[in-house]
Design a protein around this motif. Structure first.
Motif, PDB file in Angstrom:
ATOM      1  N   THR A  40       0.827  -1.211   0.000  1.00  0.00           N
ATOM      2  CA  THR A  40       0.000   0.000   0.000  1.00  0.00           C
ATOM      3  C   THR A  40       0.860   1.261   0.000  1.00  0.00           C
ATOM      4  O   THR A  40       0.548   2.242  -0.683  1.00  0.00           O
ATOM      5  CB  THR A  40      -0.927   0.011   1.224  1.00  0.00           C
ATOM      6  OG1 THR A  40      -0.155  -0.179   2.421  1.00  0.00           O
ATOM      7  CG2 THR A  40      -1.970  -1.082   1.115  1.00  0.00           C
ATOM      8  N   GLN A  41       1.952   1.218   0.747  1.00  0.00           N
ATOM      9  CA  GLN A  41       2.840   2.383   0.797  1.00  0.00           C
ATOM     10  C   GLN A  41       3.539   2.592  -0.542  1.00  0.00           C
ATOM     11  O   GLN A  41       3.673   3.727  -1.016  1.00  0.00           O
ATOM     12  CB  GLN A  41       3.867   2.208   1.917  1.00  0.00           C
ATOM     13  CG  GLN A  41       3.268   2.223   3.311  1.00  0.00           C
ATOM     14  CD  GLN A  41       4.305   1.978   4.393  1.00  0.00           C
ATOM     15  OE1 GLN A  41       5.489   1.729   4.096  1.00  0.00           O
ATOM     16  NE2 GLN A  41       3.879   2.025   5.648  1.00  0.00           N
ATOM     17  N   LEU A  42       3.976   1.496  -1.154  1.00  0.00           N
ATOM     18  CA  LEU A  42       4.645   1.612  -2.449  1.00  0.00           C
ATOM     19  C   LEU A  42       3.674   2.087  -3.525  1.00  0.00           C
ATOM     20  O   LEU A  42       4.036   2.891  -4.392  1.00  0.00           O
ATOM     21  CB  LEU A  42       5.257   0.267  -2.845  1.00  0.00           C
ATOM     22  CG  LEU A  42       6.441  -0.206  -1.992  1.00  0.00           C
ATOM     23  CD1 LEU A  42       6.822  -1.632  -2.364  1.00  0.00           C
ATOM     24  CD2 LEU A  42       7.628   0.731  -2.145  1.00  0.00           C
ATOM     25  N   ALA A  43       2.449   1.603  -3.469  1.00  0.00           N
ATOM     26  CA  ALA A  43       1.439   2.036  -4.433  1.00  0.00           C
ATOM     27  C   ALA A  43       1.209   3.537  -4.320  1.00  0.00           C
ATOM     28  O   ALA A  43       1.092   4.244  -5.330  1.00  0.00           O
ATOM     29  CB  ALA A  43       0.129   1.279  -4.208  1.00  0.00           C
ATOM     30  N   ALA A  44       1.175   4.041  -3.095  1.00  0.00           N
ATOM     31  CA  ALA A  44       1.005   5.476  -2.890  1.00  0.00           C
ATOM     32  C   ALA A  44       2.224   6.249  -3.379  1.00  0.00           C
ATOM     33  O   ALA A  44       2.098   7.309  -4.007  1.00  0.00           O
ATOM     34  CB  ALA A  44       0.761   5.762  -1.410  1.00  0.00           C
ATOM     35  N   THR A  45       3.414   5.706  -3.133  1.00  0.00           N
ATOM     36  CA  THR A  45       4.652   6.360  -3.560  1.00  0.00           C
ATOM     37  C   THR A  45       4.707   6.514  -5.071  1.00  0.00           C
ATOM     38  O   THR A  45       5.097   7.564  -5.593  1.00  0.00           O
ATOM     39  CB  THR A  45       5.881   5.551  -3.085  1.00  0.00           C
ATOM     40  OG1 THR A  45       5.903   5.536  -1.662  1.00  0.00           O
ATOM     41  CG2 THR A  45       7.177   6.156  -3.622  1.00  0.00           C
ATOM     42  N   TYR A  46       4.307   5.449  -5.780  1.00  0.00           N
ATOM     43  CA  TYR A  46       4.405   5.461  -7.239  1.00  0.00           C
ATOM     44  C   TYR A  46       3.097   5.839  -7.927  1.00  0.00           C
ATOM     45  O   TYR A  46       3.003   5.806  -9.152  1.00  0.00           O
ATOM     46  CB  TYR A  46       4.906   4.103  -7.732  1.00  0.00           C
ATOM     47  CG  TYR A  46       6.309   3.804  -7.238  1.00  0.00           C
ATOM     48  CD1 TYR A  46       7.391   4.583  -7.662  1.00  0.00           C
ATOM     49  CD2 TYR A  46       6.562   2.792  -6.320  1.00  0.00           C
ATOM     50  CE1 TYR A  46       8.670   4.336  -7.190  1.00  0.00           C
ATOM     51  CE2 TYR A  46       7.839   2.536  -5.845  1.00  0.00           C
ATOM     52  CZ  TYR A  46       8.890   3.313  -6.285  1.00  0.00           C
ATOM     53  OH  TYR A  46      10.161   3.082  -5.818  1.00  0.00           O
ATOM     54  N   GLY A  47       2.098   6.204  -7.135  1.00  0.00           N
ATOM     55  CA  GLY A  47       0.849   6.699  -7.708  1.00  0.00           C
ATOM     56  C   GLY A  47       0.122   5.678  -8.554  1.00  0.00           C
ATOM     57  O   GLY A  47      -0.364   5.986  -9.646  1.00  0.00           O
ATOM     58  N   THR A  48       0.033   4.443  -8.050  1.00  0.00           N
ATOM     59  CA  THR A  48      -0.604   3.379  -8.820  1.00  0.00           C
ATOM     60  C   THR A  48      -1.407   2.476  -7.891  1.00  0.00           C
ATOM     61  O   THR A  48      -1.441   2.680  -6.673  1.00  0.00           O
ATOM     62  CB  THR A  48       0.466   2.554  -9.567  1.00  0.00           C
ATOM     63  OG1 THR A  48      -0.163   1.595 -10.390  1.00  0.00           O
ATOM     64  CG2 THR A  48       1.397   1.860  -8.585  1.00  0.00           C
ATOM     65  N   SER A  49      -2.041   1.466  -8.466  1.00  0.00           N
ATOM     66  CA  SER A  49      -2.754   0.484  -7.653  1.00  0.00           C
ATOM     67  C   SER A  49      -1.747  -0.523  -7.098  1.00  0.00           C
ATOM     68  O   SER A  49      -0.562  -0.499  -7.441  1.00  0.00           O
ATOM     69  CB  SER A  49      -3.799  -0.242  -8.506  1.00  0.00           C
ATOM     70  OG  SER A  49      -3.153  -1.033  -9.493  1.00  0.00           O
ATOM     71  N   GLN A  50      -2.243  -1.432  -6.266  1.00  0.00           N
ATOM     72  CA  GLN A  50      -1.342  -2.408  -5.676  1.00  0.00           C
ATOM     73  C   GLN A  50      -0.950  -3.520  -6.645  1.00  0.00           C
ATOM     74  O   GLN A  50       0.066  -4.191  -6.440  1.00  0.00           O
ATOM     75  CB  GLN A  50      -1.987  -3.025  -4.424  1.00  0.00           C
ATOM     76  CG  GLN A  50      -2.037  -2.068  -3.237  1.00  0.00           C
ATOM     77  CD  GLN A  50      -2.693  -2.708  -2.024  1.00  0.00           C
ATOM     78  OE1 GLN A  50      -3.689  -2.214  -1.508  1.00  0.00           O
ATOM     79  NE2 GLN A  50      -2.125  -3.818  -1.571  1.00  0.00           N
ATOM     80  N   ALA A  51      -1.740  -3.716  -7.718  1.00  0.00           N
ATOM     81  CA  ALA A  51      -1.480  -4.834  -8.634  1.00  0.00           C
ATOM     82  C   ALA A  51      -0.083  -4.777  -9.263  1.00  0.00           C
ATOM     83  O   ALA A  51       0.659  -5.772  -9.205  1.00  0.00           O
ATOM     84  CB  ALA A  51      -2.552  -4.897  -9.706  1.00  0.00           C
TER      85      ALA A  51
END
Length: 225
Positions: A40-51
């Motif tokens: 979830t944190q990485l998805a927020a960092t890179y502005g994408t979904s978790q997939a």
């Protein structure tokens, strides 16, 4: 990539872009060994979904750069650099054998190899590391397939060649110009037709990236002669 100049270069998917970004941060030390990677944190960092993040982490796990612990999450493995070095020693042995089999069988695809070197030179001129990476992988895949040994090819592919090549370009700060130069030298060795010299060059080409204190012949790195 087949070497056809009219075929467009493959582009990195979002998951691969996230993978390479994480590789850069891990290799640089920004993300430390043992650190947990939270989707979830990485998805927020890179502005994408978790997939795509999940896919990127799966690729990194297959490369042994991270490990997933049941009910705890995904963590950066210790000794990441050692894992990279080990993969190149294995790859050196596979590609030396592939070169020998392809040359002995008279199946060395020189036209395709020349086309890939041409693509690398174009990538160097454009300072396009991604294009250089794809052409480099295609160059070596041509030789591996020309060996006509299915087990060897499966073992080579299992090393996650595309991903590890991208990792190496980040970790070792390899420029597209260097990629083109190194492969032009390897191509010249193959074109010369000397079996033992070409096999030795194929092995040394990969062993160089293992970054061990000695080369494949036991000579200490940095020594004269």
């Amino acid at each position: 990539m087949t070497g056809n100049a009219e075929q467009p270069l493959a582009r990195l998917t979002l998951a691969q872009q996230i993978r390479d970004a994480l590789v850069s941060r891990i290799v640089s030390g920004e993300i430390k060994p043992g650190q947990r990677l939270v989707e979830t944190q990485l998805a927020a960092t890179y502005g994408t979904s978790q997939a795509p993040v999940r896919e990127a982490l799966r690729e990194l796990e297959s490369m042994r750069m991270v490990e997933t612990r049941p009910r705890r999450g995904t963590f950066v493995r210790h000794f990441v650099q050692q894992t990279l070095k080990e993969s190149y020693v294995v790859r050196a042995a596979l590609e030396e054998t592939a070169t020998r089999l392809a040359m002995l069988g008279g199946r060395l695809p020189l036209a395709e190899l020349r086309a890939e070197v041409k693509a690398m030179r174009a990538a160097a001129k454009a300072d396009d590391a991604e294009a250089a990476c794809w052409a480099s992988v295609a160059f070596h895949r041509h030789i591996v397939r020309a060996a006509h040994n299915e087990l060897l090819a499966l073992s080579w592919e299992a090393l996650q060649i595309e991903a590890r090549t991208a990792v190496t370009m980040v970790a070792a700060d390899v420029s597209p110009r260097q990629v083109a130069r190194d492969h032009a030298e390897l191509l010249a060795s193959l074109e010369a037709g000397d079996l033992e010299q070409a096999c030795r060059h194929a092995r040394d080409h990969q062993w160089h990236y293992a970054d061990l204190p000695h080369d494949a012949h036991g000579k200490a790195r940095g020594s004269a002669g």
